[in-house]
Design a protein around this motif. Structure first.
Motif, short mmCIF file in Angstrom:
data_model
loop_
_atom_site.label_atom_id
_atom_site.label_comp_id
_atom_site.label_asym_id
_atom_site.label_seq_id
_atom_site.Cartn_x
_atom_site.Cartn_y
_atom_site.Cartn_z
N ARG A 185 14.81 -22.43 29.89
CA ARG A 185 14.45 -22.41 28.37
C ARG A 185 14.28 -21.11 28.13
O ARG A 185 14.83 -20.35 27.01
N ARG A 186 13.43 -20.32 28.58
CA ARG A 186 12.96 -19.02 28.36
C ARG A 186 13.97 -17.86 28.69
O ARG A 186 14.01 -17.01 27.95
N GLU A 245 16.57 -18.88 24.75
CA GLU A 245 15.63 -18.12 24.18
C GLU A 245 15.91 -16.70 24.46
O GLU A 245 15.08 -15.74 23.91
N TYR A 249 22.29 -15.39 24.46
CA TYR A 249 22.70 -16.12 23.13
C TYR A 249 23.34 -15.04 22.26
O TYR A 249 24.03 -15.32 21.38
N THR A 296 14.89 -12.82 15.50
CA THR A 296 13.85 -13.54 16.32
C THR A 296 13.13 -14.66 15.49
O THR A 296 13.20 -15.88 15.72
N GLU A 355 13.62 -18.63 16.58
CA GLU A 355 12.53 -19.46 17.14
C GLU A 355 12.24 -20.82 16.71
O GLU A 355 12.01 -21.67 17.45
N SER A 368 13.22 -24.23 19.05
CA SER A 368 12.65 -24.70 20.05
C SER A 368 11.07 -25.82 19.86
O SER A 368 10.55 -26.31 20.44
#
Length: 926
Positions: A71-72, A76, A81, A484, A488, A491
């Protein structure tokens, strides 16, 4: 920048660039913008209005745990991405390896040798399979037969696609009744079924083959860890969804669909396929194989309009398999199955009827007259179940189902307790128990610690070039900032963990977000209604054309089936028109790249009785504001047609012109372009469709839509009612923080940037087309054709040489062969634009050295580009230029991007299609 162009202000520039006839008179009617903290707080509040209970609804969507390291460091991480589609393979080796992992994972579990690099979702993958089996087996005719126990959304999507293309779909209970009589072109079996039933489809598959048809199996990928593979059962094609491999539910998407095929069908695969070629130094290297064959080459002969994938989500799913390995995947599948077994035993002990004896994770439970009561009691206890009908409830277990969830479900049915079962318990018939191996490649057993996994992900990301490194000046693709604060919220549990078929009362936050975003998009485009269901631009195109066909049919004008498409149009336009059941007629382009109005008039007159629509991109595909767009719309309307304005270039219009006001009847919008959803290395994309009021009744519907009035009609184009709902907060945040003034200024700065680059480079590379006021729109085309004739240096050479300067290449040879299309966007500052200009000027000087005879094209740094660290460190250097010129053409840079492979041989890769991961030793020493 303005001074270089001779303007005093952005307003003056836009007044000169945008034709007055299309300028909107009023400011955009949007809420006053808020700052980042306020927008984030509003999104948290919206997420808090969703109620993601334990998802035991099933129907192809399951609870899953995204490993934190994945995930991190993937979902993210901007290194993953913000990347573009890997059409430049030398700077995409990390993503390509990750996608090859995905293909190998899918191929292994399905038991079929070739899998593609993902599709949009399971429903559309099944629809793609329907057209694949028809084109692969030209002797076949008749209906496409679909299992009655297939996922209801899959049946609906297949029917939508089939109706448009004139394909007959027959839904039959294959497990009970076998194949229906009559001719058939193919059959689709759900394995396990939507009801949870597991049965052996071999007899149906064999019967289909005997009748000259191909068999498609839609399979639960996690279930295949315990169930024998579709390939072993005789399937020709396998399709499905990889969502439960670590991808959040996201209220329906984005998720990576999959397709795998038997030998002999690989060249019919839709979408993308990663293979292996060799680079200029003879080493193995990954690349996209056959990457342009469908839309760009076949155009109106194409049977698929898919031009994107779900790369970011495919990478997550692949890394889930890498992280857990074959033993971990089997254990997750085994635990999921054991939960369903315990639930079934407890229900039967309580006197409740469980319909099927063989199942994997889903039970169909009969409770005459009590279904709503049971589902309501479960909801009160924190669990979402599925009300099939008044007498039947569906219950599905998953990786996230805990003991208290099972107990709550049992108690909702009137039971009291759960008993333990032995680890050897299994509700899978012996002939269907998995015996074949899977995930045997070394990559799936190497990274057994988080340390190793973290380093693997980091190593792959460093091999790629994404927006976190520098500008990606791709014309037609709008590679802009993905802020960002916009990213964010995806999630947040309220957005990430909600099942797409959760009750409407538990999705109030999503309902408000969708309503607001659709309203804002309607306002900025001048249309009356918007549907955000299409989960890619290609699906938006199809939805818009289906709306046009529906409108004509409702008016008794079914014969209107001709779609006019300019010769310069993107290849998906023609493919989408064919898929919507239309006939494509090409309209010529003038020398300046605009639509030839005389030819348009002639074609409209010729097809006056059958004209359905025209598809036109504005600003034009050539990156220019054409003065004639209002005349074009008028001519088409006078002859009974509708105007489809492709929204690919909306980044040049926002705040200054509205397609719905200057003549458009329908547009699709690329949220992954203008509205900041990141490209994700080649997906996710979102392609909402916007229409005038007369087309609104023909927007996509969905059988499970929370609004009962939107369940019947045209049908769905995506598997979930709101498509890729989980990433809509990104675009919502963009509009909310920018407001009317911000969006308008962003457009002006994008146009300024493109004209600045065009002006600075015009003396070095001719700018092919300009529009109103002698200006370009948000992108410009640099013409290299004369240089190529004189020197032999090609656009490929320039593209690869830009890597040595630390840039991703512009778009090559589209829309005109032998050119580069540059779109700098509003997100790049002056220093980065000047760095790009300096690189292009330096490359032009290198071309002159070839022209002067100092170098041949073959010996030049242009042809040897990109230069790797390996070539720099080589003992010998036999090139006519020095090492510094080769590897540091802009001067020494301690942060230089180094490609891990030299130029890749594309033709070799197409001739030698390799579709599974090579052995690790193939890359030894690289």
């Amino acid at each position: 920048m303005l001074k270089a162009l001779g303007f005093d202000s952005l307003e003056q520039l836009m007044a000169a660039a945008v034709p007055g006839g299309i300028r909107t008179a009023d400011e955009l009617g949007l809420p006053e913008p808020v700052d980042e903290e306020a927008a984030a707080a509003e999104l948290r509040a919206l997420a808090g209005r969703n109620n993601p209970l334990e998802p035991m609804i099933g129907l192809g969507y399951s609870g899953t745990v995204t490993p934190a390291v994945v995930r991190r460091n993937v979902l993210e991480d901007p290194a993953w991405y913000t990347a573009y589609t890997p059409y430049q393979p030398e700077i995409s080796q990390g993503r390509l390896e990750a996608l090859l992992n995905f293909q190998t994972m899918v191929g292994d579990l399905t038991g079929l040798p070739t899998a593609n690099a993902s599709l949009l979702d399971e429903g559309t993958a099944a629809a793609e399979a329907m057209t694949l089996v028809r084109r692969a087996n030209r002797k076949a005719s008749g209906a496409f037969v679909v299992d009655a126990d297939a996922l209801p959304q899959t049946i609906a999507v297949v029917r939508t696609r089939a109706a448009a293309m004139g394909i007959d779909v027959v839904v039959a209970d294959l497990a009970t009744d076998g194949l229906p009589d009559g001719e058939l072109s193919g059959v689709l079996v759900q394995y396990p079924g939507a009801s949870g039933r597991v049965w052996d489809p071999r007899s149906v598959i064999e019967a289909a083959h005997e009748r000259n048809a191909l068999a498609v199996v839609a399979a639960d990928l996690l279930g295949l860890a315990l169930l024998e593979s579709p390939g072993t059962l005789g399937a020709d094609v396998a399709v499905g969804n990889t969502q439960r491999f670590g991808v959040p539910l996201f209220y329906g998407g984005p998720h990576a669909g999959y397709m795998a095929v038997a030998s002999g069908l690989e060249r019919h695969l839709p979408g993308r396929l990663v293979g292996v070629s060799v680079d200029a130094e003879g080493r193995s290297a990954y690349r996209l194989a056959l990457q342009t064959r469908e839309q760009h080459i076949r155009r109106d002969k194409a049977t698929s309009n898919i031009c994107t994938a779900q790369v970011l989500l495919a990478v997550v799913a692949a890394m889930y398999a890498v992280y857990h390995g074959p033993e971990g995947i089997r254990e997750i599948a085994r635990a999921t199955h054991l939960k369903a077994l315990r639930l079934a035993a407890a229900l039967r002990a309580a006197g409740v009827e469980v319909v099927h004896d063989a199942f994997f994770d889903t039970l169909t439970v009969r409770v005459p007259g009590r279904a709503a009561e049971v589902v309501g009691r479960a909801r009160d206890a924190g669990v979402h179940l599925r009300e099939v009908d008044a007498d039947t409830v569906g219950v599905s277990t998953s990786e996230t189902t805990k003991e208290h969830h099972l107990l709550a479900a049992v108690q909702a049915f009137g039971g009291e307790a759960l008993d333990a079962l032995g680890d050897d318990a299994l509700a899978v018939p012996d002939p269907l128990r998995r015996t074949t191996e899977y995930l045997t490649h070394e990559v799936f057993s190497t990274h057994r610690s988080e340390t190793s996994m973290l380093r693997y992900l980091s190593r792959l990301s460093r091999r790629d070039y994404a927006l976190d490194r520098g500008m990606i000046p791709l014309g037609s693709c709008t590679m802009k900032l993905n802020a960002t604060t916009e990213m964010e919220p995806i999630s947040l549990p309220g957005f990430a963990n909600l099942h797409p078929f959760a009750p409407a009362e538990d999705a109030q936050g999503y309902a408000e977000l969708v309503d607001q975003l659709e309203g804002w998009l309607a306002e900025v485009t001048g249309y009356d209604r918007v549907s955000i269901q299409p989960n890619a631009g290609s699906q938006g195109e199809l939805a818009g054309l289906l709306a046009i066909r529906g409108y004509h049919r409702a008016n008794g004008q079914e014969q209107r089936d001709v779609c006019l498409i300019p010769s310069s149009a993107h290849g998906t336009n023609a493919a989408s028109a064919v898929m919507a059941g239309m006939r494509v007629v090409v309209v010529k382009a003038d020398a300046d790249g605009s639509v030839d109005l005389a030819d348009l008039q002639a074609q409209c007159e010729k097809h006056a009785d059958s004209l359905a629509a025209i598809m036109v991109t504005y600003p034009s595909t050539h990156g220019a504001y054409e003065d004639t767009i209002t005349d074009l719309c008028r001519i088409v309307h006078e002859h009974g047609g509708q105007v489809y304005v492709d929204g690919a270039n909306l980044n040049a219009l926002l705040g200054f012109a509205k397609p719905g006001e200057f003549g458009g009847d329908v547009s699709h919008l690329n949220l992954h372009k203008t509205f900041c959803i990141p490209h994700g290395g080649g997906g996710p994309g979102v392609g909402p469709v916007a229409v005038r009021s007369h087309l609104a009744p023909y927007l996509p519907t969905h059988p499970a839509h929370p609004d009962p009035e939107r369940r019947e009609g045209t049908g769905p184009v995506s598997a979930a009612p709101f498509g890729s709902a989980g990433i809509l907060p990104i675009s919502w945040a963009y509009v909310r923080m920018m407001g009317a003034e911000g969006l308008t200024e962003a457009t002006a700065v994008a146009v300024l940037s493109a004209n600045y680059v065009a002006k600075r480079l015009a003396e070095h590379f001719p700018v092919l087309y300009t529009g109103h006021g002698g200006l370009v729109a948000h992108e410009c085309i640099l013409d290299l054709r004369d240089l190529t004739k004189r020197t032999g240096v090609t656009v490929d050479d320039v593209a690869k040489r830009l890597v040595d300067f630390g840039f991703h290449a512009p778009t090559m040879s589209f829309p005109v062969a032998g050119t580069l299309m540059v779109e700098p966007t509003e997100s790049e500052d002056l220093a980065e634009l000047d760095r790009f200009v300096a690189a292009m000027v330096a490359i032009r000087e290198e071309i002159e050295r070839v022209a002067s005879g100092e170098w041949t094209a073959e010996e030049s740094p242009l042809r040897h580009a990109p230069h790797t660290a390996r070539v720099l460190a080589a003992d010998e250097w036999d090139r006519p230029y020095d090492r510094r010129t080769g590897v540091f053409p802009a001067g020494y840079d301690p942060d230089k991007y180094w490609p891990v492979v030299a130029r890749i041989d594309q033709a070799y890769g197409d001739r030698n299609l390799v579709c599974a991961c090579p052995a690790p030793e193939a890359f030894a020493g690289q």
